[in-house]
Design a protein around this motif. Structure first.
Motif, PDB file in Angstrom:
ATOM      1  N   GLY A  14       0.740  -1.238   0.012  1.00 28.06           N
ATOM      2  CA  GLY A  14      -0.057  -0.041   0.027  1.00 28.06           C
ATOM      3  C   GLY A  14       0.728   1.242   0.078  1.00 28.06           C
ATOM      4  N   GLU A  15       2.125   1.154   0.354  1.00 32.33           N
ATOM      5  CA  GLU A  15       2.856   2.285   0.398  1.00 32.33           C
ATOM      6  C   GLU A  15       3.404   2.812  -1.067  1.00 32.33           C
ATOM      7  OE1 GLU A  15       4.755   1.923   4.825  1.00 32.33           O
ATOM      8  OE2 GLU A  15       6.084   1.802   3.138  1.00 32.33           O
ATOM      9  N   ASN A  16       4.034   3.942  -1.054  1.00 31.40           N
ATOM     10  CA  ASN A  16       4.501   4.257  -2.655  1.00 31.40           C
ATOM     11  C   ASN A  16       5.995   4.179  -2.340  1.00 31.40           C
ATOM     12  OD1 ASN A  16       1.803   5.001  -3.171  1.00 31.40           O
ATOM     13  ND2 ASN A  16       2.167   7.305  -2.542  1.00 31.40           N
ATOM     14  N   LEU A  17       6.775   4.222  -3.436  1.00 40.07           N
ATOM     15  CA  LEU A  17       8.229   3.921  -3.513  1.00 40.07           C
ATOM     16  C   LEU A  17       8.633   4.747  -4.738  1.00 40.07           C
ATOM     17  CD1 LEU A  17       9.586   1.537  -5.192  1.00 40.07           C
ATOM     18  CD2 LEU A  17       7.599   0.536  -3.828  1.00 40.07           C
ATOM     19  N   THR A  18       9.798   5.005  -4.725  1.00 42.22           N
ATOM     20  CA  THR A  18      10.446   5.625  -5.731  1.00 42.22           C
ATOM     21  C   THR A  18      11.895   4.777  -5.870  1.00 42.22           C
ATOM     22  OG1 THR A  18       9.357   7.683  -5.907  1.00 42.22           O
ATOM     23  CG2 THR A  18      11.441   7.475  -7.412  1.00 42.22           C
ATOM     24  N   VAL A  19      12.438   4.535  -7.128  1.00 39.18           N
ATOM     25  CA  VAL A  19      13.896   3.913  -7.361  1.00 39.18           C
ATOM     26  C   VAL A  19      14.390   4.809  -8.395  1.00 39.18           C
ATOM     27  CG1 VAL A  19      14.889   1.793  -8.508  1.00 39.18           C
ATOM     28  CG2 VAL A  19      12.940   1.614  -6.942  1.00 39.18           C
ATOM     29  N   TYR A  20      15.582   5.033  -8.374  1.00 42.85           N
ATOM     30  CA  TYR A  20      16.527   5.710  -9.090  1.00 42.85           C
ATOM     31  C   TYR A  20      17.805   5.041  -9.859  1.00 42.85           C
ATOM     32  CZ  TYR A  20      14.181   9.291  -6.074  1.00 42.85           C
ATOM     33  OH  TYR A  20      13.209  10.076  -5.453  1.00 42.85           O
ATOM     34  N   CYS A  21      17.684   5.557 -11.125  1.00 39.11           N
ATOM     35  CA  CYS A  21      18.877   5.114 -11.994  1.00 39.11           C
ATOM     36  C   CYS A  21      19.772   6.513 -12.495  1.00 39.11           C
ATOM     37  CB  CYS A  21      18.200   4.186 -13.050  1.00 39.11           C
ATOM     38  SG  CYS A  21      19.303   3.860 -14.352  1.00 39.11           S
ATOM     39  N   ASN A  22      20.862   6.342 -12.094  1.00 35.13           N
ATOM     40  CA  ASN A  22      21.786   7.516 -12.401  1.00 35.13           C
ATOM     41  C   ASN A  22      23.157   7.145 -13.070  1.00 35.13           C
ATOM     42  OD1 ASN A  22      20.175   9.500 -10.969  1.00 35.13           O
ATOM     43  ND2 ASN A  22      20.533   8.252  -9.226  1.00 35.13           N
ATOM     44  N   SER A  23      23.448   8.128 -14.005  1.00 36.64           N
ATOM     45  CA  SER A  23      24.715   8.024 -14.818  1.00 36.64           C
ATOM     46  C   SER A  23      25.174   9.363 -15.115  1.00 36.64           C
ATOM     47  CB  SER A  23      24.430   7.157 -16.109  1.00 36.64           C
ATOM     48  OG  SER A  23      25.377   7.183 -16.806  1.00 36.64           O
ATOM     49  N   SER A  24      26.641   9.349 -15.071  1.00 36.90           N
ATOM     50  CA  SER A  24      27.285  10.495 -15.910  1.00 36.90           C
ATOM     51  C   SER A  24      27.313  10.423 -17.391  1.00 36.90           C
ATOM     52  CB  SER A  24      28.587  10.541 -15.386  1.00 36.90           C
ATOM     53  OG  SER A  24      29.450   9.516 -15.925  1.00 36.90           O
ATOM     54  N   SER A  25      26.746   9.478 -17.929  1.00 37.25           N
ATOM     55  CA  SER A  25      26.652   9.486 -19.542  1.00 37.25           C
ATOM     56  C   SER A  25      25.262   9.590 -19.872  1.00 37.25           C
ATOM     57  CB  SER A  25      26.999   7.755 -19.852  1.00 37.25           C
ATOM     58  OG  SER A  25      28.543   7.418 -19.450  1.00 37.25           O
ATOM     59  N   VAL A  26      25.298  10.043 -21.212  1.00 36.93           N
ATOM     60  CA  VAL A  26      24.127  10.369 -22.001  1.00 36.93           C
ATOM     61  C   VAL A  26      23.561   8.997 -22.765  1.00 36.93           C
ATOM     62  CG1 VAL A  26      22.900  11.429 -23.860  1.00 36.93           C
ATOM     63  CG2 VAL A  26      24.744  12.549 -22.119  1.00 36.93           C
ATOM     64  N   PHE A  27      22.335   8.696 -22.604  1.00 33.99           N
ATOM     65  CA  PHE A  27      21.876   7.656 -23.144  1.00 33.99           C
ATOM     66  C   PHE A  27      20.733   7.755 -24.224  1.00 33.99           C
ATOM     67  CE2 PHE A  27      23.559   4.253 -20.757  1.00 33.99           C
ATOM     68  CZ  PHE A  27      23.833   4.886 -19.398  1.00 33.99           C
ATOM     69  N   SER A  28      20.636   7.154 -25.334  1.00 30.82           N
ATOM     70  CA  SER A  28      19.631   7.159 -26.451  1.00 30.82           C
ATOM     71  C   SER A  28      18.567   6.798 -25.986  1.00 30.82           C
ATOM     72  CB  SER A  28      20.246   6.371 -27.701  1.00 30.82           C
ATOM     73  OG  SER A  28      21.253   6.971 -28.121  1.00 30.82           O
ATOM     74  N   SER A  29      18.564   5.816 -25.427  1.00 27.92           N
ATOM     75  CA  SER A  29      17.107   5.308 -24.681  1.00 27.92           C
ATOM     76  C   SER A  29      17.367   4.556 -23.327  1.00 27.92           C
ATOM     77  CB  SER A  29      16.354   4.388 -25.552  1.00 27.92           C
ATOM     78  OG  SER A  29      17.240   3.282 -25.960  1.00 27.92           O
ATOM     79  N   LEU A  30      16.482   4.418 -22.577  1.00 31.12           N
ATOM     80  CA  LEU A  30      16.698   3.852 -21.175  1.00 31.12           C
ATOM     81  C   LEU A  30      15.365   2.902 -20.998  1.00 31.12           C
ATOM     82  CD1 LEU A  30      18.340   4.955 -18.268  1.00 31.12           C
ATOM     83  CD2 LEU A  30      16.581   3.734 -17.794  1.00 31.12           C
ATOM     84  N   GLN A  31      15.908   1.688 -20.638  1.00 32.35           N
ATOM     85  CA  GLN A  31      14.728   0.697 -20.399  1.00 32.35           C
ATOM     86  C   GLN A  31      14.714   0.364 -19.011  1.00 32.35           C
ATOM     87  OE1 GLN A  31      15.794  -2.753 -22.849  1.00 32.35           O
ATOM     88  NE2 GLN A  31      15.365  -1.428 -24.882  1.00 32.35           N
ATOM     89  N   TRP A  32      13.563  -0.233 -18.538  1.00 27.17           N
ATOM     90  CA  TRP A  32      13.213  -0.782 -17.068  1.00 27.17           C
ATOM     91  C   TRP A  32      12.919  -2.216 -17.299  1.00 27.17           C
ATOM     92  CZ3 TRP A  32      14.663   1.327 -12.393  1.00 27.17           C
ATOM     93  CH2 TRP A  32      14.973   2.678 -12.290  1.00 27.17           C
ATOM     94  N   TYR A  33      13.516  -3.081 -16.384  1.00 27.75           N
ATOM     95  CA  TYR A  33      13.112  -4.290 -16.507  1.00 27.75           C
ATOM     96  C   TYR A  33      12.762  -5.010 -15.091  1.00 27.75           C
ATOM     97  CZ  TYR A  33      15.398  -5.132 -21.066  1.00 27.75           C
ATOM     98  OH  TYR A  33      15.536  -5.201 -22.404  1.00 27.75           O
ATOM     99  N   ARG A  34      12.018  -5.811 -14.922  1.00 24.92           N
ATOM    100  CA  ARG A  34      11.810  -6.692 -13.547  1.00 24.92           C
ATOM    101  C   ARG A  34      12.164  -8.103 -13.819  1.00 24.92           C
ATOM    102  NH1 ARG A  34       6.070  -5.790 -11.530  1.00 24.92           N
ATOM    103  NH2 ARG A  34       5.723  -7.511 -12.815  1.00 24.92           N
ATOM    104  N   GLN A  35      12.724  -8.630 -12.698  1.00 31.83           N
ATOM    105  CA  GLN A  35      13.300 -10.059 -12.737  1.00 31.83           C
ATOM    106  C   GLN A  35      12.842 -10.495 -11.508  1.00 31.83           C
ATOM    107  OE1 GLN A  35      17.568 -10.440 -13.036  1.00 31.83           O
ATOM    108  NE2 GLN A  35      17.388 -12.394 -13.964  1.00 31.83           N
TER     109      GLN A  35
END
Lengths: 114, 112
Positions: free
Chosen positions: B16-37
């Protein structure tokens, strides 16, 4: 449509023995990846194929690891000889094209070297 | 060398709670994907973001790509036990080497 198929699912071998993993990508996918994943971490690329050509194998430890994709379809990854530190999950993925296109993963092969 | 750093590494919250996950880099990306495993399975793609500032919603999941295309976030509203898993971001570097690089991962556990 069948997904990416890997075999075996699990493999336990003694150190210094050889081992091979097999991957059959999704039909029509020209790009195939082999990744290594340690427990709780993100996958790390070992090698990437476009059709039968290995276009990125910079992270493959070539003294003991080898891979092939002879007909541009299925692929094998071999380790010879295996070391204790090779214990991990080996994931195969395929995509239609490269550069941000969706990668579909197999279930992986969990290797344990004892 | 991991180009993509994810935080937190581990997160355990009540249903029931909310959450945020972060993904950080010093590089620039053309695209970014999120996966769940999930355990014993390979990663499964959730979303791809390609435009700086882009926001995509997938039911209770909201994905955002940073304006500079160097970072991304995943926000889950009203978390459910089925959200439990390893969340991975993966980027396609703008440098042109076309190597899908994965982040360090966030292991999320939702407690019923």
């Amino acid at each position: 449509e069948a997904g990416v198929v890997q075999s075996p699912r699990y493999k336990i071998i003694e150190k210094k023995q050889p081992v091979a993993f097999w991957c059959n990508p999704i039909s029509g996918h020209n790009t195939l990846y082999w990744y290594l994943q340690n427990l709780g971490q993100g996958p790390e690329l070992l090698i990437r194929y476009e059709n039968e050509e290995a276009v990125d194998d910079s992270q493959l430890p070539k003294d003991r690891f080898s891979a092939e994709r002879l007909k541009g379809v299925d692929s094998t990854l071999k380790i010879q000889p295996a070391e204790l530190g090779d214990s991990a999950v080996y994931l195969c993925a395929s995509s239609f094209g490269t550069g941000g296109t969706e990668a579909f993963f197999g279930q992986g092969t969990r290797l344990t070297v004892v | 060398t991991q180009l993509l750093e994810q935080s937190p590494q581990f997160l355990s919250i009540q249903e029931g709670e909310n959450l945020t996950v972060y993904c950080n880099s010093s590089s620039v990306f053309s695209s970014l994907q999120w996966y769940r495993q999930e355990p014993g399975e390979g990663p499964v793609l959730l979303v791809t973001v390609v435009t700086g500032g882009e926001v995509k919603k997938l039911k209770r999941l909201t994905f955002q790509f940073g304006d500079a295309r160097k970072d991304s976030s995943l926000h889950i509203t009203a978390a459910q036990p089925g959200d439990t898993g390893l969340y991975l971001c993966a980027g396609d570097p703008a440098s042109g080497n076309e190597k899908l690089t994965f982040g360090t991962g966030t292991r999320l556990t939702i407690i019923p």
